[in-house]
Design a protein around this motif. Sequence first.
Motif, PDB file in Angstrom:
ATOM      1  N   SER A 179       0.817  -1.215   0.000  1.00 34.79           N
ATOM      2  CA  SER A 179       0.000   0.000   0.000  1.00 34.79           C
ATOM      3  C   SER A 179       0.849   1.264   0.000  1.00 34.79           C
ATOM      4  N   GLY A 203      -8.094  -4.214  -0.662  1.00 31.61           N
ATOM      5  CA  GLY A 203      -8.692  -4.720  -1.898  1.00 31.61           C
ATOM      6  C   GLY A 203      -8.716  -6.236  -1.990  1.00 31.61           C
ATOM      7  N   LEU A 224      -7.331   1.489   0.136  1.00 32.94           N
ATOM      8  CA  LEU A 224      -7.947   0.684  -0.915  1.00 32.94           C
ATOM      9  C   LEU A 224      -7.010  -0.429  -1.373  1.00 32.94           C
ATOM     10  N   TRP A 264      -6.453   7.377   1.231  1.00 30.21           N
ATOM     11  CA  TRP A 264      -7.547   6.492   0.820  1.00 30.21           C
ATOM     12  C   TRP A 264      -7.087   5.495  -0.226  1.00 30.21           C
ATOM     13  N   ARG A 265      -6.163   5.884  -1.061  1.00 33.24           N
ATOM     14  CA  ARG A 265      -5.641   4.926  -2.032  1.00 33.24           C
ATOM     15  C   ARG A 265      -4.836   3.837  -1.338  1.00 33.24           C
TER      16      ARG A 265
END
Length: 244
Positions: free
Chosen positions: A46, A61, A57, A53-54
Motif C-alpha cells: 500500500s 482490496g 484501498l 484512501w488509495r
Amino acid sequence: MPRLPWPLPAVLAWALAWGLFRALLAAGMAPGLALLLASAAGALASVLGSTLWRRALIALGFPLALLLSGSAQWAAWAWLLPLALLALVYPLNAWRDAPLFPTPAGALQGLAVQAPLPAGARVLDAGCGLGHGLQALHWVYPQAELHGVEWSWPLRLVCALRCPWARVRQGDMWRADWRPCALVYLFQRPESMARAVAKAEAELAPGAWLVSLEFEATALRPAARLQGADGRPVWLYQAPFSKA
C-alpha cells in the motif's frame, strides 16, 4: 523514481496478494495463515498509494475481493485480520501526520552544500517510514550519525533492515528529543508543519537545521531552498529561526 499512474499500483498490489495467496494454498498452507500473509503483502504494498484512501484501498482490496467472491468460508473473525494489519502498519494516531510519504531518490541532492555538517553530527529523520529519507540523508551525509524514529512497528522493522547503518527506533516523533540533533529532516504534511516549527524553536540549538521536503514552514524565513531531482522543493531553516 516517479509514481506509477493510478490505478496501476492497486492492480499490481492486488495481483501480488492473489498470486501469493494461491501459491501458499497450493503449497498446503492453512487458508487462515495464507489469508494473513497475503493480506500482509497487500498492506506493505500500500506504500505505492499516493493518498491515504488509495493506500487503504490497496491494502483492503484483496481481502474484500476474496470475501465478495465467496470462494472462502471462514469464521467471521478471520476477516478482521486485514483490518488489524492495516492498523498495525498505519496506527491511527500517525494518520494525523503523514502515514507514509517516501522520499524520492535524489530529492536531497545539494543539501550538504547548503547545510554542511561535521563528521559524526547527529541527523534525525522524524517519521522515517520505510527508510527512503534515511537513505537519501546517508547519500549526502555519509559521515553523519543517522537516527530514525517511526511510530509503526512493521515499518520500523523494515526500515532498520534497509538502513543497517542508522539507529532506528519505534516511537512518537513529537516526543523524540530533538535537542542533540544538528539536523532534523521531515517529509510531513502542510497541516503538521506548524507543530514541527514549534518543536524546532523549543528544542533545536543555535546552528542546527530543520529541513522539510516539499512543504514550507510558512511561519519561518528559509535560509535556503533547493530543488530536488524530481522537482520537489527542499526548505532549509537554521536556528535561531527568523520569522517570515
